[in-house]
Design an enzyme around this catalytic site. Structure first.
Site, short mmCIF file in Angstrom:
data_model
loop_
_atom_site.label_atom_id
_atom_site.label_comp_id
_atom_site.label_asym_id
_atom_site.label_seq_id
_atom_site.Cartn_x
_atom_site.Cartn_y
_atom_site.Cartn_z
N ASN A 1 -47.28 29.85 10.90
CA ASN A 1 -46.55 29.01 11.86
C ASN A 1 -47.57 28.31 12.76
O ASN A 1 -48.78 28.50 12.64
CB ASN A 1 -45.57 29.86 12.66
CG ASN A 1 -44.58 29.02 13.44
OD1 ASN A 1 -43.95 28.11 12.89
ND2 ASN A 1 -44.45 29.27 14.73
N GLY B 1 -41.53 19.79 11.61
CA GLY B 1 -40.76 21.03 11.61
C GLY B 1 -40.34 21.28 10.16
O GLY B 1 -39.86 20.37 9.47
N ALA B 2 -40.54 22.54 9.71
CA ALA B 2 -40.38 22.83 8.28
C ALA B 2 -38.99 22.49 7.73
O ALA B 2 -38.87 21.99 6.60
CB ALA B 2 -40.69 24.31 8.04
N GLY B 3 -37.96 22.74 8.51
CA GLY B 3 -36.60 22.44 8.04
C GLY B 3 -36.38 20.95 7.87
O GLY B 3 -35.89 20.49 6.83
N CYS C 1 -43.97 26.09 20.24
CA CYS C 1 -43.77 24.89 19.43
C CYS C 1 -42.31 24.44 19.51
O CYS C 1 -41.61 24.73 20.48
CB CYS C 1 -44.20 25.16 17.98
SG CYS C 1 -44.38 23.68 16.97
N LYS D 1 -38.11 29.05 3.18
CA LYS D 1 -39.48 28.95 3.71
C LYS D 1 -40.37 30.08 3.17
O LYS D 1 -41.52 30.20 3.53
CB LYS D 1 -39.45 28.98 5.24
CG LYS D 1 -38.75 27.75 5.81
CD LYS D 1 -38.55 27.85 7.29
CE LYS D 1 -37.84 26.62 7.81
NZ LYS D 1 -37.42 26.77 9.20
N ASP E 1 -43.30 28.15 9.17
CA ASP E 1 -43.60 27.12 8.17
C ASP E 1 -43.62 27.75 6.78
O ASP E 1 -43.32 27.10 5.80
CB ASP E 1 -44.93 26.44 8.47
CG ASP E 1 -44.68 25.28 9.41
OD1 ASP E 1 -44.58 25.54 10.63
OD2 ASP E 1 -44.50 24.15 8.94
C1 RUB Z 1 -43.72 23.01 13.44
C2 RUB Z 1 -43.68 24.51 13.48
C3 RUB Z 1 -42.32 25.15 13.54
C4 RUB Z 1 -41.84 25.48 12.11
C5 RUB Z 1 -40.37 25.87 12.09
O1 RUB Z 1 -45.01 22.49 13.18
O2 RUB Z 1 -44.68 25.18 13.39
O3 RUB Z 1 -42.39 26.35 14.25
O4 RUB Z 1 -42.01 24.35 11.28
O5 RUB Z 1 -39.58 24.80 12.50
P1 RUB Z 1 -45.21 20.89 13.08
P2 RUB Z 1 -38.05 24.61 12.03
O6 RUB Z 1 -44.75 20.30 14.38
O7 RUB Z 1 -46.68 20.72 12.86
O8 RUB Z 1 -44.39 20.40 11.91
O9 RUB Z 1 -37.32 25.82 12.49
O10 RUB Z 1 -37.62 23.35 12.72
O11 RUB Z 1 -38.05 24.50 10.56
#
Ligand code: RUB
Length: 328
Positions: free
Chosen positions: A210, A21-23, A131, A236, A200
């Protein structure tokens, strides 16, 4: 100077998607730089310390290519290091302080984002998400507490099933959630009021990168005239796209599609496992950010505001390589 094992573990956890997850990836990158600075045992020499931090940055940048939050987190810390005067002690404390500040600010962004996002949803909404996005979960939980969400459809998100994390987290907060296979999105879309996805990366033209399958959901939402919202913190947004770079799409090994013993039976079959896709800005109703709910067409404005200072000196850091320096 050796890379501390604690830092190697963070890099491995990002690569293997234990941290995902990007965060979370961005915070882990900042944490890695902070830990590296805290555990530095080399000479008290600013130049040696800076080289060490560059080495750590390259290692972290080589873990996953698509989430722009990762190079942005590294840029945030390393540019503060470049700009601070003084010797070794100032350099080391700057890395520690600025990395902690980044982590704190990214967590604070959730508060604003969930406020703005929840306001945007109509009462009794049926929401569809894809996701697992921490930012999206925050919006949904906030909206649910305000009685604005009656049901959430969450895709499984093959092949890694991040949708199961979404279901677990939403259920923990009492949100009524229905898990569907990815292929059932269009089947349920007629019931949905808002599609909400994370990011992402956001490119300067407002395009979203994403989880694979996001663009199909956007297409289906547009056909059904359902609002398609992207919940994306501004770290992001990709400054590299202003100078014409494309955001690389990560491809992962076929072992994520089939276990190795099954794969061995398919000697002549090729497998493709792209893990992100691009949704054009025309399919996006709004970007819900910590600075407000904005149309995707404003992405370049946000980028110039936020990263304008870095554009004449931008370092394109992808897969650990600095490809461009001092762009005029
Ligand atoms: C995760 C993904 C999420 C974004 C945003 O992909 O696509 O939608 O990263 O997430 P992966 P967040 O599982 O391959 O990392 O809001 O948690 O930053």
């Amino acid at each position: 100077m050796e890379v501390p094992s604690e830092v190697l573990k963070i890099a491995d956890d990002i690569k293997s998607m234990k941290i995902r997850g990007a965060g979370n990836i961005a915070r882990a990158a900042a944490e890695a730089l902070k830990t590296a600075a805290e555990l530095y045992r080399g000479p008290a020499d600013r130049r040696v310390f800076t080289e060490y931090i560059e080495k750590i940055s390259s290692l972290i940048l080589s873990t996953r290519p698509t989430a722009v939050s990762l190079p942005n987190a590294v840029l945030y810390v390393t540019s503060a290091l470049e700009n601070v005067g003084g010797g070794f002690e100032e350099a080391r404390s700057t890395v520690i302080e600025v990395a902690s500040k980044f982590i704190k600010e990214t967590l604070e962004a959730y508060v604003k984002i969930s406020e703005f996002g929840a306001k945007r949803l109509k009462d009794n909404s049926v929401v569809l998400t894809h996701c697992h996005s921490t930012a999206v979960v925050n919006v949904i939980v906030k909206a649910f507490k305000l009685n604005k969400v009656s049901k959430v459809y969450s895709t499984e998100t093959r092949p890694v099933f991040q949708g199961r994390i979404t279901v677990r987290e939403l259920s923990k907060h009492g949100v009524p959630v229905v898990q569907i296979p990815d292929s059932a999105v269009r089947y349920v879309m007629h019931e949905v009021d808002h599609a909400l996805v994370g990011a992402d990366a956001v490119a300067c033209n407002g395009a979203l990168i994403n989880k694979i399958g996001t663009s199909q959901i956007a297409l289906s939402a547009k056909e059904a005239r359902v609002n398609f919202y992207v919940v994306a913190e501004t770290y992001k947004f990709s400054p590299e796209t202003i100078i014409g770079e494309l955001i690389p799409i990560e491809h992962r090994p076929p072992e994520e599609l089939y276990p190795l013993e099954v794969l061995n039976e398919f000697k002549k079959t090729k497998f493709l496992n792209p893990v992100f896709d691009v949704t054009p800005p025309e399919y996006i109703d709004a970007l819900i950010t910590e600075i407000g709910v904005i149309p995707p067409q404003l992405a370049s404005y946000v980028l110039f505001e936020k990263y304008g200072w870095a554009l004449n000196k931008i370092k394109i850091r992808r897969m650990g390589k600095i490809l461009v320096e001092d762009v005029d």
